[in-house]
Design a protein around this motif. Sequence first.
Motif, PDB file in Angstrom:
ATOM      1  N   ARG A  77      10.355   4.686   1.350  1.00 51.80           N
ATOM      2  CA  ARG A  77       9.788   6.020   1.502  1.00 51.80           C
ATOM      3  C   ARG A  77       9.840   6.742   0.181  1.00 51.80           C
ATOM      4  NH1 ARG A  77      11.279   8.692   7.184  1.00 51.80           N
ATOM      5  NH2 ARG A  77      10.557   6.866   8.272  1.00 51.80           N
ATOM      6  N   ILE A  78       8.738   7.339  -0.169  1.00 54.67           N
ATOM      7  CA  ILE A  78       8.684   8.093  -1.419  1.00 54.67           C
ATOM      8  C   ILE A  78       8.641   9.567  -1.069  1.00 54.67           C
ATOM      9  CG2 ILE A  78       7.060   8.726  -3.268  1.00 54.67           C
ATOM     10  CD1 ILE A  78       7.749   5.143  -2.153  1.00 54.67           C
ATOM     11  N   ARG A  79       9.607  10.301  -1.599  1.00 53.97           N
ATOM     12  CA  ARG A  79       9.663  11.731  -1.301  1.00 53.97           C
ATOM     13  C   ARG A  79       9.439  12.494  -2.591  1.00 53.97           C
ATOM     14  NH1 ARG A  79      13.834  15.330   2.157  1.00 53.97           N
ATOM     15  NH2 ARG A  79      13.680  17.192   0.876  1.00 53.97           N
ATOM     16  N   VAL A  80       8.399  13.314  -2.618  1.00 53.99           N
ATOM     17  CA  VAL A  80       8.110  14.142  -3.791  1.00 53.99           C
ATOM     18  C   VAL A  80       8.398  15.578  -3.394  1.00 53.99           C
ATOM     19  CG1 VAL A  80       6.349  14.911  -5.416  1.00 53.99           C
ATOM     20  CG2 VAL A  80       6.348  12.553  -4.591  1.00 53.99           C
ATOM     21  N   ASN A  81       9.330  16.199  -4.112  1.00 55.80           N
ATOM     22  CA  ASN A  81       9.732  17.555  -3.757  1.00 55.80           C
ATOM     23  C   ASN A  81       8.705  18.584  -4.200  1.00 55.80           C
ATOM     24  OD1 ASN A  81      12.226  17.024  -2.459  1.00 55.80           O
ATOM     25  ND2 ASN A  81      13.054  16.447  -4.449  1.00 55.80           N
ATOM     26  N   HIS A 141       0.844  -1.195   0.000  1.00 56.04           N
ATOM     27  CA  HIS A 141       0.000   0.000   0.000  1.00 56.04           C
ATOM     28  C   HIS A 141       0.875   1.239   0.000  1.00 56.04           C
ATOM     29  CE1 HIS A 141      -2.951   2.700   2.430  1.00 56.04           C
ATOM     30  NE2 HIS A 141      -3.117   2.889   1.138  1.00 56.04           N
ATOM     31  N   LEU A 142       0.644   2.135  -0.970  1.00 56.86           N
ATOM     32  CA  LEU A 142       1.343   3.417  -0.986  1.00 56.86           C
ATOM     33  C   LEU A 142       0.415   4.461  -0.388  1.00 56.86           C
ATOM     34  CD1 LEU A 142       3.716   5.230  -1.777  1.00 56.86           C
ATOM     35  CD2 LEU A 142       2.652   5.531  -4.016  1.00 56.86           C
ATOM     36  N   HIS A 143       0.802   4.979   0.784  1.00 60.00           N
ATOM     37  CA  HIS A 143      -0.017   5.985   1.451  1.00 60.00           C
ATOM     38  C   HIS A 143      -0.085   7.264   0.645  1.00 60.00           C
ATOM     39  CE1 HIS A 143      -0.926   4.090   5.235  1.00 60.00           C
ATOM     40  NE2 HIS A 143       0.315   3.704   5.380  1.00 60.00           N
ATOM     41  N   GLY A 144      -1.098   8.050   0.908  1.00 60.64           N
ATOM     42  CA  GLY A 144      -1.219   9.357   0.248  1.00 60.64           C
ATOM     43  C   GLY A 144      -1.806   9.206  -1.144  1.00 60.64           C
ATOM     44  N   TYR A 145      -1.078   8.520  -2.011  1.00 59.24           N
ATOM     45  CA  TYR A 145      -1.587   8.253  -3.366  1.00 59.24           C
ATOM     46  C   TYR A 145      -2.618   7.130  -3.323  1.00 59.24           C
ATOM     47  CZ  TYR A 145       1.973  11.366  -5.077  1.00 59.24           C
ATOM     48  OH  TYR A 145       2.727  12.483  -5.306  1.00 59.24           O
ATOM     49  N   LEU A 149       5.572   3.448   1.701  1.00 61.56           N
ATOM     50  CA  LEU A 149       5.107   2.253   0.998  1.00 61.56           C
ATOM     51  C   LEU A 149       5.240   1.125   2.006  1.00 61.56           C
ATOM     52  CD1 LEU A 149       4.327   0.914  -1.784  1.00 61.56           C
ATOM     53  CD2 LEU A 149       6.736   0.335  -1.992  1.00 61.56           C
ATOM     54  N   GLU A 150       4.118   0.485   2.324  1.00 59.58           N
ATOM     55  CA  GLU A 150       4.195  -0.513   3.385  1.00 59.58           C
ATOM     56  C   GLU A 150       3.532  -1.818   2.980  1.00 59.58           C
ATOM     57  OE1 GLU A 150       1.534   0.473   6.618  1.00 59.58           O
ATOM     58  OE2 GLU A 150      -0.063   0.190   5.136  1.00 59.58           O
ATOM     59  N   ASP A 151       3.868  -2.831   3.742  1.00 57.05           N
ATOM     60  CA  ASP A 151       3.184  -4.112   3.613  1.00 57.05           C
ATOM     61  C   ASP A 151       1.877  -3.959   4.386  1.00 57.05           C
ATOM     62  OD1 ASP A 151       2.148  -6.659   4.330  1.00 57.05           O
ATOM     63  OD2 ASP A 151       4.094  -7.578   3.978  1.00 57.05           O
ATOM     64  N   HIS A 152       0.771  -4.101   3.703  1.00 60.65           N
ATOM     65  CA  HIS A 152      -0.520  -3.769   4.294  1.00 60.65           C
ATOM     66  C   HIS A 152      -0.864  -4.615   5.507  1.00 60.65           C
ATOM     67  CE1 HIS A 152      -4.072  -1.445   4.073  1.00 60.65           C
ATOM     68  NE2 HIS A 152      -4.883  -2.457   3.903  1.00 60.65           N
ATOM     69  N   ASP A 153      -0.400  -5.874   5.511  1.00 62.30           N
ATOM     70  CA  ASP A 153      -0.789  -6.753   6.614  1.00 62.30           C
ATOM     71  C   ASP A 153       0.122  -6.606   7.819  1.00 62.30           C
ATOM     72  OD1 ASP A 153      -1.187  -8.864   3.884  1.00 62.30           O
ATOM     73  OD2 ASP A 153      -2.854  -8.009   5.032  1.00 62.30           O
TER      74      ASP A 153
END
Lengths: 141, 50, 457
Positions: free
Chosen positions: A135-139, A94-98, A124-128
């Motif tokens: 970690r995704i960093r968007v500037n 699961h990618l949080h935010g998006y 970005l995490e393992d949902h279970d």
Amino acid sequence: MSRNQRLGLIAAAVVVLVVAFVLIRPGEQEDPAPPKFKTTQPETQTAEAKPGPPPVPVVDMRDGKPAGGAKTFEFRPGDSARIDVRSNQPAEIHLHGYDIEKSVQPGKTTTVRFRADIDGIFELEDHDSDQELARIRVNPR
Amino acid sequence: MTFVIAHAGHWLVTIAYFIPVIGFMAWLAVAQLRARRQRERPDSDRRPPG
Amino acid sequence: MTLPIAHGIAQRADLPITLGLFLFGSVVVLVVSFVALAVLWRRPLFEPYPWRPLSGFLSRVLSSRPVEILCGATGVALLGLVIYAGLKGQQTAAANFTPTFVYVIFWVGMVAASILFGDVYRAFNPWRAIGRAVAFVARLATRGELPPPLAYPRRLGYWPAATGLVAFTALELVNSTPDDPSTVAIATLVYSVLTFIGMALYGVDAWTTRGEAFSVYFNLFSRLAIFETREGVLGLRPPLAGLTRIQPGSGLVLVVAAMIGTVSFDGLSETGLWVDIGGALGDLFGSLGLSSETAFEVSNAVGLVAMVALVFALYRLGIAGMKILDERRPAGQLADWFVPSLVPIALAYVGAHYLTLLAFQGQAMTYLASDPLGEGADLFGTAEVGISYFMGARLIQWLWVALVVGGHVAALALAHDRALVVYRDEQDKVVPSQLWMLAVMILFTISALLLLLSSNA
């Protein structure tokens, strides 16, 4: 202190602030660099940006944990972002935010694609297991 | 990873931001203590009132 | 130990400010302080302050008893839902009503509501509502022969509130699973029991004025607002003026130190420095035999308490400086008199740190209200609404700097005003005493900017 002196002082202060603003340039983003990877572990080296297209970020899950630790992948605003995820065991990521959810099957690469239009830092995490994978960093623009 | 001042590196740089204020407080303490001691001393150093 | 993504329920963590923005913010703080020193006014502006009752149908309705009862009932209903959903609903933090309601809508949202609208928490406070209802029934049952409560001990002062605030932030920052719905629900139950005991012993009003942590917390922030109710009549006052009428009391300084210190620890825990220090502490406690989870929690507890103590100590250092000039007044009294001027700085800390949590995760209430237990309900038809990230990081960061600078200016103004009142017969002490408060405030403000620079860096 007379009224004129006070006004003069305030005017001088405004001038100082304007000059500081121009010199320091606080509005600018510091690293207009192509996407690069950093790890959150102190030991690992930062990958240098290679000439030619930058390599696609890859997350390699071994038994539910990211190999090499959870890395930070940086993107410029508006990039067509892509992250490949592999795993030796089935997992739901699961990618949080998006808010993107995908399954990963052993032996097959799952590609997460999104337009990097929300700035910030996303997990970005393992949902279970809630294990952090990357970690995704968007500037900012 | 140390307390990074973005791109400036070591955490000692962080301390550098506090030095001016600490210095100011030290100067203030010295100046005011000296002023207090002058007020307390009933001797020729004091200017006569008025 | 990797850095946790701030606040497990949040989908997005903030980017740190750039070095340029930090430097510019610092320059603004310093220039503004310098100008403030030069243009200091001679007569107190904030005290005494004018209060003008608001006429009109709306103000009469808002301060009426039925509305008060309605607000109280709403508060009680929400309290019930927090406990029920936390215990019985799905135990995933992001899908359950309880963690987002408590940590975002209540803890942060109520601060925003308080600075805008005044002490609204007083009306919604579920424990106060239940306490008053119980007292009402008890008075009926005993035909007015209810024994009076114990007198609130002066030495107790604001200590229960300070302890409660640290305990609540410990739930959020020390705990390894702070967003677990049932943990929050059980903590709410425990807090309710303790609050009812306090009210039973000392009376509802005395306890909510000094002892109930959230009442004290939101009341302090509400004093920045322009709305004030006197004897059931809603009225207007100048902004910030309400801070001049805080009752001094034992533990007041600790309450404000807790307000600033706990948020500072929250910010610190997101920096690389804490990876080092917290990691070292965790290793230390681990080597003493604690499990890694417990070692992690104990390290966080040490950090939290240390930051509150540090803020307290820095403020008292400033007061000690004032004591050099002012031998007559006791340090404790000076500390109580000047601490209200720190509340705008506390607001800057809280505002900057939790702005995006409220603006973004707060929107989650739209779908959580429709599906509080996370079991697929859709009570209001909004269960599928997503979060809109309507503010970009640049705007957010400038708002932070504006909050920090604004808080600093407000704090300076209040401290100067208070000095004019305290030293009205010793005018030569006004400015020198202020230099101490100025130094302390600059320390706090630059620290706030440093934390914003170093988080998630």
